[in-house]
Design an enzyme around this catalytic site. Structure first.
Site, PDB file in Angstrom:
ATOM      1  N   ASP A  18       0.826  -1.218   0.000  1.00 27.91           N
ATOM      2  CA  ASP A  18       0.000   0.000   0.000  1.00 27.91           C
ATOM      3  C   ASP A  18       0.860   1.269   0.000  1.00 27.91           C
ATOM      4  O   ASP A  18       1.974   1.281   0.523  1.00 27.91           O
ATOM      5  CB  ASP A  18      -0.909  -0.033   1.244  1.00 27.91           C
ATOM      6  N   ASN A  71     -11.058  -2.681  -4.969  1.00 32.35           N
ATOM      7  CA  ASN A  71     -10.299  -1.710  -5.771  1.00 32.35           C
ATOM      8  C   ASN A  71     -10.949  -1.386  -7.129  1.00 32.35           C
ATOM      9  O   ASN A  71     -10.521  -0.446  -7.807  1.00 32.35           O
ATOM     10  CB  ASN A  71      -8.843  -2.165  -5.962  1.00 32.35           C
TER      11      ASN A  71
END
Ligand code: IPE
Ligand code: IPE
Ligand code: MG
Length: 248
Positions: A27, A75
């Site tokens: 991330d 996502n």
């Protein structure tokens, strides 16, 4: 290729008690790009290079498995441009990795629901799976359109189907049997889960498998994450007292 001691800035990784399996939530790509005045897609490109560096380092240290979170079931909420850039990077990586993996005896697997993945990318994934089946070396698992809850639902559906087919009865279900219906079947649970970028959450990553994992959070954005940061995480893991509910 593992050496006895790998020197880090402060402490050393003890190669005699390495985790077998590390899982990483890759991330911070978007924030890294913004910080450098670049489009988010440049962050994903830099992040994919970091993945290659870290996977190689895990292999060289002597780990058996690395599982990385590349794209979650959530996502898809991102712009079409960002999603297609991520899928394009995966295609490019796979085209290259399929050859390197063959030379280096590396296994590459994908966790997640591949149904909405483009036929072109799925063909490369299928090829990587087929080629990996013949090998015995280090295994990298890439979580693509992966969600821990979705994985449990898919596993539960497959088990229910097998009950309908007479293979099992509902009362046969155990933790081990349910595990065998998950994407991670046959793979030991990760001893260590790392999340860079400063976020302190799992975001639907391996909730079943990480029930007893050690967690390591770092403020470093994924494209800036280096082999030294990985070693710092392993050193921290090696100082933990894992009790699994018992008393020491
Ligand atoms: C992780 O980086 C990659 C994916 C989720 C695909 P992000 O894109 O989430 O980066 P940040 O969190 O916005 O910085
Ligand atoms: C988790 O990161 C998914 C991946 C790294 C692939 P996100 O950036 O999607 O997670 P949230 O939105 O911060 O929880
Ligand atoms: Mg993020």
């Amino acid at each position: 290729m593992a050496t006895d001691k790998i020197v880090t800035q402060a402490r050393q990784v003890d190669c005699d008690c390495l985790p077998r399996h590390i899982a990483i939530i890759m991330d911070g790509n978007g924030r890294w790009a913004t910080k450098h005045g670049l489009p988010r897609t440049a962050g994903h490109k830099a992040g994919s290079q970091t993945f290659e560096t870290i996977a190689t380092h895990c292999r060289d240290l002597g780990l058996d498995y690395l599982t990385v979170y590349a794209f979650s079931t959530e996502n898809w909420k991102r712009s079409e441009g960002e999603v297609s850039a991520i899928m394009g990077l995966l295609k490019r990586y796979l085209n290259k990795a399929i050859d390197t993996m063959e030379k280096e005896n590396i296994r590459l697997h994908f966790f997640g629901d591949m149904t909405p993945i483009s036929p072109e990318l799925r063909a490369l994934i299928d090829k990587a799976h087929t080629m990996s089946a013949r090998r015995t070396g280090f295994q990298a698992n890439v979580c693509l359109n992966y969600g821990g809850r979705d994985e449990l639902v898919r596993g539960a559906k497959a088990f229910a189907q097998d009950c309908m087919n007479g293979k099992w009865k509902p009362e046969d279900l155990s933790e081990a049997l349910l595990s065998s219906y998950l994407d991670s079947a046959q793979i030991p649970d990760p001893e260590l889960v790392i999340r860079p970028s400063g976020e302190l959450r799992l975001s639907n990553f391996l909730p079943w498998q990480s029930a007893y994992s050690e967690f390591y959070f770092s403020d470093i954005l994924w494209p800036d994450f280096t082999a030294e940061h990985l070693e710092q995480a392993i050193v921290a893991y090696q100082q933990r007292d894992r009790r699994f509910g018992g008393v020491k």
